[in-house]
Design an enzyme around this catalytic site. Structure first.
Site, PDB file in Angstrom:
ATOM      1  N   SER A 175       0.840  -1.189   0.000  1.00 25.07           N
ATOM      2  CA  SER A 175       0.000   0.000   0.000  1.00 25.07           C
ATOM      3  C   SER A 175       0.885   1.253   0.000  1.00 25.07           C
ATOM      4  CB  SER A 175      -0.959  -0.034   1.195  1.00 25.07           C
ATOM      5  OG  SER A 175      -1.916   0.987   1.109  1.00 25.07           O
ATOM      6  N   ASP A 257      -9.381 -19.009 -18.521  1.00 25.73           N
ATOM      7  CA  ASP A 257      -8.099 -19.665 -18.246  1.00 25.73           C
ATOM      8  C   ASP A 257      -8.175 -21.181 -18.409  1.00 25.73           C
ATOM      9  OD1 ASP A 257      -9.614 -20.348 -16.071  1.00 25.73           O
ATOM     10  OD2 ASP A 257      -8.293 -19.442 -14.572  1.00 25.73           O
ATOM     11  N   LEU A 259     -10.446 -23.289 -17.015  1.00 27.95           N
ATOM     12  CA  LEU A 259     -11.058 -24.036 -15.911  1.00 27.95           C
ATOM     13  C   LEU A 259     -12.026 -23.128 -15.165  1.00 27.95           C
ATOM     14  CD1 LEU A 259     -11.017 -26.723 -14.244  1.00 27.95           C
ATOM     15  CD2 LEU A 259      -9.366 -25.583 -12.735  1.00 27.95           C
ATOM     16  N   ASP A 261     -13.330 -22.246 -11.986  1.00 27.40           N
ATOM     17  CA  ASP A 261     -12.849 -22.522 -10.627  1.00 27.40           C
ATOM     18  C   ASP A 261     -13.053 -21.373  -9.657  1.00 27.40           C
ATOM     19  OD1 ASP A 261     -11.082 -20.746 -11.740  1.00 27.40           O
ATOM     20  OD2 ASP A 261      -9.271 -21.903 -11.316  1.00 27.40           O
ATOM     21  N   ILE A 263     -12.013 -18.323 -10.124  1.00 29.51           N
ATOM     22  CA  ILE A 263     -10.896 -17.384 -10.235  1.00 29.51           C
ATOM     23  C   ILE A 263     -10.817 -16.875 -11.675  1.00 29.51           C
ATOM     24  CG2 ILE A 263      -8.364 -17.184 -10.250  1.00 29.51           C
ATOM     25  CD1 ILE A 263      -8.255 -19.061  -7.894  1.00 29.51           C
ATOM     26  N   ASP A 426      -8.272  -5.011  -5.933  1.00 27.75           N
ATOM     27  CA  ASP A 426      -7.906  -3.941  -5.006  1.00 27.75           C
ATOM     28  C   ASP A 426      -8.855  -2.764  -5.222  1.00 27.75           C
ATOM     29  OD1 ASP A 426      -6.753  -1.823  -3.605  1.00 27.75           O
ATOM     30  OD2 ASP A 426      -4.719  -2.357  -4.172  1.00 27.75           O
ATOM     31  N   HIS A 463      -7.302  -5.294  -1.036  1.00 32.89           N
ATOM     32  CA  HIS A 463      -6.217  -4.369  -0.756  1.00 32.89           C
ATOM     33  C   HIS A 463      -5.133  -5.034   0.104  1.00 32.89           C
ATOM     34  CE1 HIS A 463      -4.244  -0.558  -0.488  1.00 32.89           C
ATOM     35  NE2 HIS A 463      -4.336  -0.519   0.823  1.00 32.89           N
TER      36      HIS A 463
END
Length: 546
Positions: A175, A257, A259, A261, A263, A426, A463
């Protein structure tokens, strides 16, 4: 090597006073999440440049703490603070990421931390601790001078205590601490051999202005609080609303990507793939219902993610990245609370404005921090962060940001190394701002970029840590290997902090393995599933060009 107690009498440095020296036995301190016993070490507290401000009449000093392990590995570690600084955290040497399992002191580093030249006044009603910005020198110390002054003192203390200088030096922070790292690299402060940063707020004044402007957009979608007569920002976008947006992002980007999942590994492709106006249902009624957002909510979110622009079309700051992690608690906290409270609003009022606001203006007596934030015009905001007016000889953009950040000429010429990681979700400092910096850096340095720096995007991370992410990773080990053995880092392994981990992340989905691992690939490479094997293991992914 001296005895710890001898330092009080046998160490001297210009304008420096040691206030406390104490020897601690092995296991005497137990930082959260650190399982193995902390080593025996000497704790040194002190202050540099003690003074009374001629501007606000308050007492200032650059206060610091150093921890010197008995079994020293010959390395020095500067632990850079986050936020508005103003506090001396224990100098354990945070290695960054979520819930680290060890720290630099435990590994044998000599570590320093400091308050960067001021103590936050946490008891000031309504305005928090940002009023140190009224003092011109406190601004400069916070921006860049404290690191430059403390570094040679720390080296001198190390040499006096151990009888020899440090072999290598590292600066690590997240940060605002990440901003300190960028500034130290650009100014070549202390001639650090290696710098590791997470979530670098390297354009902090502009990011703070974008935060305040973002609160203004949410205010347009917020109901009015009957008690205060002001917009209730927390009610503008609920946790369920953000979970809906997160789910729609996953629906359009998760499989990129290879898959499904939970994410979104291909961040850049997702920015092209997802459109909130098109991909999130709009409620027929004015009030939002399950499975949709109101027109006002979608308009606010679209504006916040695009970021503010000036009348001439120039962007104030980078856009935010669409990512599944925006449903993390940290996202709403920063956007709907810190942006109008004693973080971004108070920083804009006192630290980044020239001249600073009067403490009576946003003290809660009449005009509040929220009033200040919601009433700050973005055009005026750009003016005050760029302004210089006696006795403030440097603007916020001058004392807070790294000069010539795309070059870092001296740092690069010395062969020093810089590792950067940034959570894609973030809510404060945009991961796309780090991407823009890296691409500009690479455009200037060309192929030699690979000899100096790496950027790693962390999908889902909020963050500095947390969010819906595999956020436990280690930047220090690969940095040391790169600096001292020439072993350039490639993909890093990041781990989820599920139940049973040293510091569990309560926001992880129940269908994730408690110890899910993923690759963090050096940008612009993206982690892709190989097409077979356990999808919970990083070993079944590889880094590929986008």
């Amino acid at each position: 090597m001296l005895k710890c107690a001898d330092l009080t009498e046998r160490f001297q440095h210009a304008d420096t006073r040691l206030t406390k020296v104490e020897a601690l036995a092995e296991g005497a301190v137990k930082p959260p999440g650190i399982v193995e016993a902390m080593p025996a070490h000497c704790v040194v507290s002190g202050a540099m440049e003690e003074r009374t401000s001629p501007v606000d009449g308050k007492r200032y000093a650059i206060s610091f703490e150093m921890r010197l392990p008995t079994a020293w590995n010959g390395r020095f570690f500067y632990q850079a603070n986050g936020g508005l600084d103003g506090f001396v955290t224990p100098a354990y040497g945070d290695t960054l990421g979520g819930g680290p399992r060890s720290n630099a002191l435990q590994r044998g580093f000599a570590v320093i931390s400091s308050d960067a030249g001021h103590a936050l006044e946490r008891n000031v009603p309504g305005i928090g601790g940002g009023t140190f910005g009224i003092d011109p020198q406190a601004r400069l110390n916070y921006g860049y001078q404290a690191v430059a002054k403390l570094t040679p003192m720390a080296h001198a203390l190390i040499a006096r205590y151990y009888g020899r200088p440090a072999d290598t030096s590292y600066l690590v922070g997240t940060s605002n601490g990440g901003r300190h790292g960028f500034v130290a690299a650009a100014r070549d402060t202390g001639r650090y051999d290696g710098i590791a940063v997470v979530t670098p707020g390297w354009r902090l004044p502009r990011a703070a202005l974008a935060q305040v402007w973002g609160a203004q957009q949410f205010a347009k979608a917020a109901p009015i609080d009957a008690k205060t007569g002001r917009p209730d920002l927390k009610a503008s976008i609920s946790a369920a609303d953000m979970a809906l947006v997160s789910a729609r992002v996953l629906a359009h980007c998760d499989a990129l990507d290879g898959l499904v999942d939970g994410i979104v590994a291909d961040t850049i492709a997702c920015q092209r793939q997802f459109d909130i106006q098109r991909d999130v249902p709009t409620c027929a009624a004015a009030a939002p219902n399950d499975g949709c957002l109101s027109t006002a909510q979608k308009t606010a979110l679209a504006a916040v993610f695009a970021g503010p622009t000036l009348r001439d079309g120039r962007a104030v700051y980078a856009p935010l990245a669409w990512d599944a992690g925006l449903r993390g608690t940290d996202w709403r906290t920063w956007k709907l609370e810190h942006s109008v409270g004693p973080r971004d609003a108070v920083a804009m009022a006192y630290v980044f404005s020239t001249p600073p606001a009067s403490p009576t203006v946003v003290s809660g007596q009449g005009t509040t921090l929220q009033d200040f934030a919601l009433g700050l015009d973005v055009e005026r905001g750009i003016g005050i962060v760029d302004a210089v007016a006696a006795p403030y000889t440097e603007s916020a953009m001058q004392f807070m940001t790294p000069p010539d950040a795309q070059r870092m000429a001296s740092f690069v010429a010395r062969g020093a190394k810089l590792l950067v990681a940034h959570g894609v979700a973030d809510p404060v400092f945009s991961a796309l701002d780090s991407v823009n910096w890296y691409e500009a850096f690479r455009a200037h340095h060309g192929a030699s970029t690979e000899r100096t720096t790496r950027l790693y995007l962390v999908p889902g991370m909020n963050h500095s840590r947390g969010g819906i992410a595999t956020d436990q990773f280690d930047l220090l080990t690969p940095l040391v290997a790169w600096v001292e053995r020439g072993e350039a880092p490639q993909a890093l392994i990041a781990t989820a902090r599920g139940p049973g981990s040293n510091l569990p992340n309560p926001e992880l989905p129940a269908n994730w393995s408690a110890q899910r691992t993923r690759l963090l690939c050096p940008f612009p490479q993206v982690a892709r599933y190989r097409g077979q094997g356990d999808g919970e293991l990083a070993a079944n992914f590889h880094c590929v060009a986008p």
